[in-house]
Enzyme design. Sequence first.
Site, short mmCIF file in Angstrom:
data_model
loop_
_atom_site.label_atom_id
_atom_site.label_comp_id
_atom_site.label_asym_id
_atom_site.label_seq_id
_atom_site.Cartn_x
_atom_site.Cartn_y
_atom_site.Cartn_z
N ASP A 1 0.65 -1.22 -0.39
CA ASP A 1 -0.19 -0.33 0.74
C ASP A 1 1.12 1.39 0.25
O ASP A 1 0.64 1.99 0.87
CB ASP A 1 -0.68 -0.12 0.89
CG ASP A 1 -0.36 0.07 2.55
OD1 ASP A 1 -0.85 0.98 3.82
OD2 ASP A 1 0.55 -0.65 2.85
N ASP B 1 6.68 0.91 2.15
CA ASP B 1 6.91 0.34 0.51
C ASP B 1 6.97 0.93 -0.17
O ASP B 1 7.68 -0.33 -1.21
CB ASP B 1 5.23 0.32 0.62
CG ASP B 1 3.72 0.59 1.62
OD1 ASP B 1 3.69 0.83 2.24
OD2 ASP B 1 4.13 -0.54 1.52
N ASN C 1 -2.22 2.50 3.39
CA ASN C 1 -1.86 4.35 3.76
C ASN C 1 -2.79 4.93 2.68
O ASN C 1 -2.86 6.25 3.33
CB ASN C 1 -0.24 4.11 3.80
CG ASN C 1 0.38 3.38 4.02
OD1 ASN C 1 -0.05 3.60 5.61
ND2 ASN C 1 1.48 2.52 3.62
N THR D 1 2.90 -6.00 2.31
CA THR D 1 3.50 -4.99 3.20
C THR D 1 2.64 -4.04 3.41
O THR D 1 2.85 -2.46 4.05
CB THR D 1 4.95 -3.84 2.42
OG1 THR D 1 4.30 -3.42 1.68
CG2 THR D 1 6.19 -4.93 3.26
N PHE E 1 -0.61 -0.88 12.13
CA PHE E 1 -1.74 0.11 11.75
C PHE E 1 -2.20 -0.99 10.45
O PHE E 1 -3.30 -1.93 10.45
CB PHE E 1 -1.24 0.90 11.56
CG PHE E 1 -1.99 1.43 9.53
CD1 PHE E 1 -1.43 0.72 8.35
CD2 PHE E 1 -2.99 2.54 9.97
CE1 PHE E 1 -2.24 1.80 7.91
CE2 PHE E 1 -3.82 2.37 8.53
CZ PHE E 1 -3.12 2.20 7.44
N ASN E 2 -1.28 -2.23 10.20
CA ASN E 2 -2.30 -2.82 8.96
C ASN E 2 -2.84 -4.26 9.59
O ASN E 2 -3.61 -4.45 8.47
CB ASN E 2 -0.62 -3.88 7.87
CG ASN E 2 0.61 -2.52 7.70
OD1 ASN E 2 0.04 -2.05 7.10
ND2 ASN E 2 1.25 -2.95 7.86
N HIS F 1 9.52 0.41 7.87
CA HIS F 1 8.73 -0.90 8.18
C HIS F 1 9.27 -1.70 7.10
O HIS F 1 9.40 -3.05 7.34
CB HIS F 1 7.64 -0.82 8.45
CG HIS F 1 7.51 0.34 10.27
ND1 HIS F 1 7.55 -0.38 11.24
CD2 HIS F 1 7.07 2.40 9.76
CE1 HIS F 1 7.31 1.19 11.73
NE2 HIS F 1 7.14 2.42 10.95
N ASP F 2 8.70 -1.56 6.56
CA ASP F 2 8.43 -2.77 4.93
C ASP F 2 9.60 -2.99 4.46
O ASP F 2 9.46 -4.34 4.00
CB ASP F 2 7.58 -2.23 3.78
CG ASP F 2 6.30 -1.43 4.32
OD1 ASP F 2 5.12 -0.79 4.22
OD2 ASP F 2 5.59 -2.46 5.82
#
Length: 325
Positions: free
Chosen positions: A9, A14, A36, A120, A161-162, A228-229
């Site tokens: 996203d 990402d 996102n 992700t 979040f995800n 993160h991703d």
Amino acid sequence: MKKFILDCDPGHDDAFAIMLAAQNLDLLGVTTVGGNGYLPNVTRNALVVLEKIGRTDIPVYPGHAGPSTTTLITAPNVHGKSGLDGPVVTEPIRKPESKHAVDFIVETVMNTDHVTLAATGPLTNIAAAINREPRIVDRVDALYIMGGGAYAGNWTPAAEFNIYVDAEAAYKVFHSGINLYMVGVNLTRQCPVTDEFKESMRSLGNIAGVFGAELCDFFARGGDARLHDACAVAWAIDPTLIQEAFLHVDIELNGTLTRGMTVTDLRFLQTDKCEADIDLTSTKKWNDPPEGSPFRGKEPNTHVAMRLDYPRFKELVLRTLKNYN
Ligand code: RIB
Ligand code: CA
């Protein structure tokens, strides 16, 4: 190189996941999901990133706009209105594929051996693919996700979040039996976007390096960003970058305060130490919970990322950005 599908996203982090996968893996396709940003935006952003790095050979398949059971939550406060605010980019020349992301995932996995999946963003597309064709669970080599957290969340104190955005999809995935690798915020907090890291990108001087720095300029504007991703894809590229613990993880769906929590049973780690001192090499399993505990007998189901080799992660990112023309 591993045959790979990245569901994402985009999203600034990402974008790094895409750039890592496109060069270091055999990226068969990018699929997009609402998260996102709204689906048209994240799909456009995936096309933008691939054009930026000169990989217009990699197709982009739009997927689900959002969860099937709840209203989509987006994160414009983090990624901006477009989902990729910051860098000045031209609108992509290419259009996304007409085939749906879930059809692409299912058809590719059923017709190609040894595909590795990564997600992700929210797990909406992945859960839908498993629902559509349960056999993909045993056909894929692995599913790497950025999501959850062994101890806490980031969108709420309990949930990342995800997972929070589509907890029902996450529940489906964590209960599917898929070979699951979870990169949670307990890991990604070890991956800060520092000024030093950002300027190392910019000083590469090429399109990808400057683009990466400009993404970070916006993403880290609040001073507390994590890639993160990129950590989830980096783990698929080089398993030695992350130390793991094989644990039982389940998804909370009904908690008023804890909905979307990846409830991680750390008792499988034979330790009463704090995280920093946990002996991850220990193969001794914690004694099963006492009789009557609802967790008694629940076996590990998830490779949980625990420790990142941050210096070598940065080397991978910088080497990848440098290798783009
Ligand atoms: O919580 C971090 C995750 O949420 C990352 O995937 C980021 O891109 C957002 O989607
Ligand atoms: Ca994401």
